[in-house]
Scaffold this active site. Structure first.
Site, PDB file in Angstrom:
ATOM      1  N   ASP A  83       0.843  -1.192   0.000  1.00 26.02           N
ATOM      2  CA  ASP A  83       0.000   0.000   0.000  1.00 26.02           C
ATOM      3  C   ASP A  83       0.883   1.248   0.000  1.00 26.02           C
ATOM      4  OD1 ASP A  83       0.779  -0.684   2.656  1.00 26.02           O
ATOM      5  OD2 ASP A  83      -0.787   0.583   3.507  1.00 26.02           O
ATOM      6  N   GLU A 142      -0.020  -1.061   5.771  1.00 27.52           N
ATOM      7  CA  GLU A 142       0.992  -0.587   6.724  1.00 27.52           C
ATOM      8  C   GLU A 142       0.803   0.898   6.957  1.00 27.52           C
ATOM      9  OE1 GLU A 142       4.693   0.996   8.382  1.00 27.52           O
ATOM     10  OE2 GLU A 142       3.762   1.566   6.505  1.00 27.52           O
TER      11      GLU A 142
HETATM   12 ZN   LIG Z   1       6.701   2.208   4.361  1.00 29.81          ZN
END
Ligand SMILES: [Zn+2]
Length: 384
Positions: A83, A142
């Protein structure tokens, strides 16, 4: 792409393909299919799964593992995320259309961290299967809440008996030049809201009211006096910062009913989120306040050892730089992985991460692949 073509594929090819898949956090679908298509021809068994529900999910994750036919040997893992943060407005080119301009590859995720995932795939492409077990632990969340990402991957690895012996997290840790900084730990982070309730009233009749503001100020001044520690060999001193103080009282002649402040603590491995919550609660409660805490991450440290030494040696061999071991910066998913095995973070230069026109030097992608290759070979077969 044929298997032979894959073996010859460069980190630039891999990075470009990943950047071309738009994957603003939480990432799903095509970017995972793209990575899966790179790993399967290299002999990796790929597991993709979706975990969690709104508001912090669903989140897609990917675990890939390649084991020797016989003795699994040592198990080296690479962890990262597909992501990216939203691109924002004002890019010189489409953030999801990889573009080479001069010596740089531009695109969202070029350094954080599709570039380092690409370098790792290129690094292991020609490492023989018999060398040992290699895995990739890749989350689609994340940059977001990180509730159903790496933690769910750890659950999967534990359930399947795939816990690695060593783990390298490919976050962009380098500062001015590739290889100048390696992270062996991170500080923890906790936010707390301190509330004091009073009794609303007219300022001309204070004996009929109870003003919460002086109490809150006294609590904050007591908190300001706290020295949590003076730092450790590997961490700077823990720090309490008052980040907000709010009463929200629009009237000049009213004693407000409540007052609230917020503090943020970045702490080293002498503390835990729970121990700090207990400390601040004891101060606040003794003076009439209440505390609500939200722990963003615990501190962790992988004391300098085999893994950090291998990374430092590989960096020196490829770049001539002597990497600094550091615990600075914000939290990362290494905080979760450190519970199951030694974890060290090393990746590209972080100067453009999360910014407009994020870009990576193509030479750095190649050098990072060579460094990663040395580290993996060093970990698995003891030579680099
Ligand atoms: Zn990162």
């Amino acid at each position: 792409m044929t298997d032979t073509a894959l073996l010859a594929a460069s980190p630039l090819d891999f990075a470009s393909r990943l950047i071309a898949c738009e994957s603003v956090t939480p990432a799903t679908g095509s970017v995972f299919a793209c990575l899966e298509a790179m790993l399967e021809p290299l002999g990796f068994a790929v597991t993709r799964f979706v975990c969690g529900e709104a508001p912090d999910g669903p989140v897609e994750n990917l675990h890939a593992i390649r084991r020797p036919a016989g003795d699994p040997g040592r198990h080296f893992a690479f962890a990262g995320h597909l992501d990216v943060v939203p691109p924002g407005l004002g890019w010189a080119s489409d953030p999801f259309e990889p573009q080479v301009r001069g010596d740089l590859l531009h695109g969202r995720g070029a350094v954080d961290m599709k570039g380092s995932i690409a370098s790792f795939v290129a690094a292991v492409a020609d490492i023989p299967r018999e060398a040992g077990t290699i895995s990739l632990i890749i989350t689609g969340d994340e940059e977001g809440p990180a509730i159903y990402g790496t933690r769910a991957l750890i659950d999967l690895m534990q359930a399947q008996g795939h816990v690695p012996d060593l783990c390298l997290v490919g976050e962009p840790t380098s500062v001015a030049r590739l290889g100048d900084m390696v992270k062996i730990g991170r500080r923890g982070s906790v936010n707390m809201w301190i509330r004091v309730a009073g009794q609303q009233g007219h300022v001309a009749y204070p004996h009929l009211a109870d003003n919460p503001i002086p109490k809150l100020v006294a609590i904050l001044s007591e908190i300001e006096r706290i020295t949590l520690d003076t730092g450790t060999d590997w961490f700077q001193p823990s720090n309490i910062e008052i980040t907000d103080l709010a009463v929200g009282n629009p009237a000049h002649n009213v004693i407000p009913a409540a007052a609230e402040a917020r503090i943020s603590i970045r702490f080293n491995d002498l503390h835990s989120g729970a121990s700090l919550t207990e400390l601040i609660s004891s101060v606040a409660e003794a003076m009439g306040g209440t505390v609500e805490a939200k722990i963003s991450g615990e501190a962790f440290l992988t004391p300098p050892g085999e893994l950090s030494a291998m990374i430092v040696d590989a960096i020196r061999a490829e770049t001539g730089l002597e990497a600094e071991l550091s615990t600075t910066g914000g939290t990362s998913d290494a905080r979760f992985l450190s519970r199951i095995c030694p974890v060290v973070e090393f990746g590209l230069c972080n100067a453009t991460m999360h910014k407009l026109d994020e870009a990576v030097a193509i030479a750095d992608l190649d050098a990072l692949a060579r460094i990663y290759r040395r580290v993996v070979l060093g970990a698995l077969v003891g030579t680099s």
